[in-house]
Design a protein around this motif. Sequence first.
Motif, PDB file in Angstrom:
ATOM      1  N   VAL A   1      45.381  19.587  27.668  1.00  0.00           N
ATOM      2  CA  VAL A   1      45.976  20.109  28.894  1.00  0.00           C
ATOM      3  C   VAL A   1      44.959  21.024  29.565  1.00  0.00           C
ATOM      4  O   VAL A   1      44.114  21.631  28.891  1.00  0.00           O
ATOM      5  N   GLN A   2      45.037  21.109  30.881  1.00  0.00           N
ATOM      6  CA  GLN A   2      44.152  22.011  31.614  1.00  0.00           C
ATOM      7  C   GLN A   2      44.658  23.444  31.529  1.00  0.00           C
ATOM      8  O   GLN A   2      45.859  23.690  31.352  1.00  0.00           O
ATOM      9  N   ALA A   3      43.728  24.377  31.673  1.00  0.00           N
ATOM     10  CA  ALA A   3      44.095  25.788  31.687  1.00  0.00           C
ATOM     11  C   ALA A   3      45.142  26.045  32.762  1.00  0.00           C
ATOM     12  O   ALA A   3      45.054  25.511  33.870  1.00  0.00           O
ATOM     13  N   GLY A   4      46.140  26.855  32.415  1.00  0.00           N
ATOM     14  CA  GLY A   4      47.245  27.131  33.315  1.00  0.00           C
ATOM     15  C   GLY A   4      48.417  26.190  33.145  1.00  0.00           C
ATOM     16  O   GLY A   4      49.492  26.434  33.696  1.00  0.00           O
TER      17      GLY A   4
ATOM     18  N   VAL B   1      62.513  22.817  15.639  1.00  0.00           N
ATOM     19  CA  VAL B   1      62.033  24.095  16.156  1.00  0.00           C
ATOM     20  C   VAL B   1      60.940  23.786  17.172  1.00  0.00           C
ATOM     21  O   VAL B   1      59.962  23.116  16.832  1.00  0.00           O
ATOM     22  N   ASP B   2      61.112  24.245  18.373  1.00  0.00           N
ATOM     23  CA  ASP B   2      60.177  23.958  19.448  1.00  0.00           C
ATOM     24  C   ASP B   2      59.372  25.185  19.825  1.00  0.00           C
ATOM     25  O   ASP B   2      59.829  26.324  19.674  1.00  0.00           O
ATOM     26  N   LEU B   3      58.184  24.930  20.333  1.00  0.00           N
ATOM     27  CA  LEU B   3      57.341  25.991  20.867  1.00  0.00           C
ATOM     28  C   LEU B   3      56.932  25.588  22.281  1.00  0.00           C
ATOM     29  O   LEU B   3      56.141  24.661  22.454  1.00  0.00           O
ATOM     30  N   GLN B   4      57.506  26.258  23.259  1.00  0.00           N
ATOM     31  CA  GLN B   4      57.149  26.023  24.652  1.00  0.00           C
ATOM     32  C   GLN B   4      55.973  26.917  25.001  1.00  0.00           C
ATOM     33  O   GLN B   4      56.077  28.143  24.884  1.00  0.00           O
ATOM     34  N   MET B   5      54.878  26.299  25.417  1.00  0.00           N
ATOM     35  CA  MET B   5      53.652  27.046  25.701  1.00  0.00           C
ATOM     36  C   MET B   5      53.331  26.921  27.186  1.00  0.00           C
ATOM     37  O   MET B   5      53.087  25.823  27.685  1.00  0.00           O
ATOM     38  N   ASN B   6      53.355  28.033  27.881  1.00  0.00           N
ATOM     39  CA  ASN B   6      53.052  28.078  29.312  1.00  0.00           C
ATOM     40  C   ASN B   6      51.789  28.896  29.562  1.00  0.00           C
ATOM     41  O   ASN B   6      51.353  29.647  28.697  1.00  0.00           O
TER      42      ASN B   6
ATOM     43  N   THR C   1      43.280  26.916  22.303  1.00  0.00           N
ATOM     44  CA  THR C   1      42.866  25.688  21.616  1.00  0.00           C
ATOM     45  C   THR C   1      42.822  25.917  20.111  1.00  0.00           C
ATOM     46  O   THR C   1      42.176  26.843  19.630  1.00  0.00           O
ATOM     47  N   ALA C   2      43.544  25.075  19.378  1.00  0.00           N
ATOM     48  CA  ALA C   2      43.633  25.226  17.925  1.00  0.00           C
ATOM     49  C   ALA C   2      44.480  24.090  17.366  1.00  0.00           C
ATOM     50  O   ALA C   2      45.107  23.336  18.115  1.00  0.00           O
ATOM     51  N   ILE C   3      44.497  24.018  16.049  1.00  0.00           N
ATOM     52  CA  ILE C   3      45.502  23.185  15.379  1.00  0.00           C
ATOM     53  C   ILE C   3      46.721  24.074  15.160  1.00  0.00           C
ATOM     54  O   ILE C   3      46.594  25.180  14.616  1.00  0.00           O
TER      55      ILE C   3
ATOM     56  N   GLY D   1      50.114  19.734  10.932  1.00  0.00           N
ATOM     57  CA  GLY D   1      49.402  20.289  12.077  1.00  0.00           C
ATOM     58  C   GLY D   1      49.287  19.322  13.233  1.00  0.00           C
ATOM     59  O   GLY D   1      49.303  18.098  13.046  1.00  0.00           O
ATOM     60  N   THR D   2      49.175  19.874  14.422  1.00  0.00           N
ATOM     61  CA  THR D   2      48.974  19.071  15.624  1.00  0.00           C
ATOM     62  C   THR D   2      47.951  19.780  16.510  1.00  0.00           C
ATOM     63  O   THR D   2      47.991  21.000  16.672  1.00  0.00           O
ATOM     64  N   GLN D   3      47.031  19.004  17.047  1.00  0.00           N
ATOM     65  CA  GLN D   3      45.929  19.573  17.826  1.00  0.00           C
ATOM     66  C   GLN D   3      46.364  19.882  19.256  1.00  0.00           C
ATOM     67  O   GLN D   3      46.961  19.033  19.927  1.00  0.00           O
ATOM     68  N   VAL D   4      46.031  21.078  19.696  1.00  0.00           N
ATOM     69  CA  VAL D   4      46.213  21.467  21.093  1.00  0.00           C
ATOM     70  C   VAL D   4      44.845  21.843  21.650  1.00  0.00           C
ATOM     71  O   VAL D   4      44.157  22.698  21.086  1.00  0.00           O
ATOM     72  N   THR D   5      44.463  21.199  22.729  1.00  0.00           N
ATOM     73  CA  THR D   5      43.186  21.481  23.369  1.00  0.00           C
ATOM     74  C   THR D   5      43.421  21.848  24.826  1.00  0.00           C
ATOM     75  O   THR D   5      44.065  21.086  25.559  1.00  0.00           O
ATOM     76  N   VAL D   6      42.922  23.021  25.207  1.00  0.00           N
ATOM     77  CA  VAL D   6      43.074  23.493  26.582  1.00  0.00           C
ATOM     78  C   VAL D   6      41.700  23.513  27.233  1.00  0.00           C
ATOM     79  O   VAL D   6      40.809  24.247  26.785  1.00  0.00           O
ATOM     80  N   SER D   7      41.531  22.727  28.265  1.00  0.00           N
ATOM     81  CA  SER D   7      40.243  22.664  28.945  1.00  0.00           C
ATOM     82  C   SER D   7      40.193  23.666  30.095  1.00  0.00           C
ATOM     83  O   SER D   7      41.200  23.953  30.738  1.00  0.00           O
ATOM     84  N   SER D   8      38.993  24.167  30.352  1.00  0.00           N
ATOM     85  CA  SER D   8      38.829  25.172  31.413  1.00  0.00           C
ATOM     86  C   SER D   8      38.526  24.521  32.752  1.00  0.00           C
ATOM     87  O   SER D   8      38.302  23.336  32.856  1.00  0.00           O
TER      88      SER D   8
END
Length: 119
Positions: free
Chosen positions: A12-15, A79-84, A91-93, A112-119
């Motif tokens: 996902v993109q930053a923001g 159990v959910d985690l909403q990330m805004n 960025t992390a596992i 684990g699940t990978q989350v990558t945030v691009s700038s």
Amino acid sequence: QVQLVESGGGLVQAGGSLRLSCAASGGTFRTYVMGWFRQAPGKEREFVASITWSSGNTNYGDSVKGRFTISRDSAKNTVDLQMNSLKPEDTAIYYCASKRFVFSNWDQWGQGTQVTVSS
């Protein structure tokens, strides 16, 4: 044997926003505390958020307060985690975890699940 399975990671993109989900099975979770942790490359595992299954009480790590929200669905055992307002430093596992009581150690972990945030 409690099993935890995460889903919902991605790029996902930053923001932007992303929602992670953890499906829990193999236990009666009435007394449990469920949590999310994350680990970035070269860094120690970091506490993100937790929720007490019975009361719904929540706690958050300082770096995610005001941006992330943890919730649980007792009917679905998820159990959910909403990330805004995601940042590249998010960025992390991301790992789902559980413990049987508030003062227990975290002793069950998902893969684990990978989350990558691009700038």
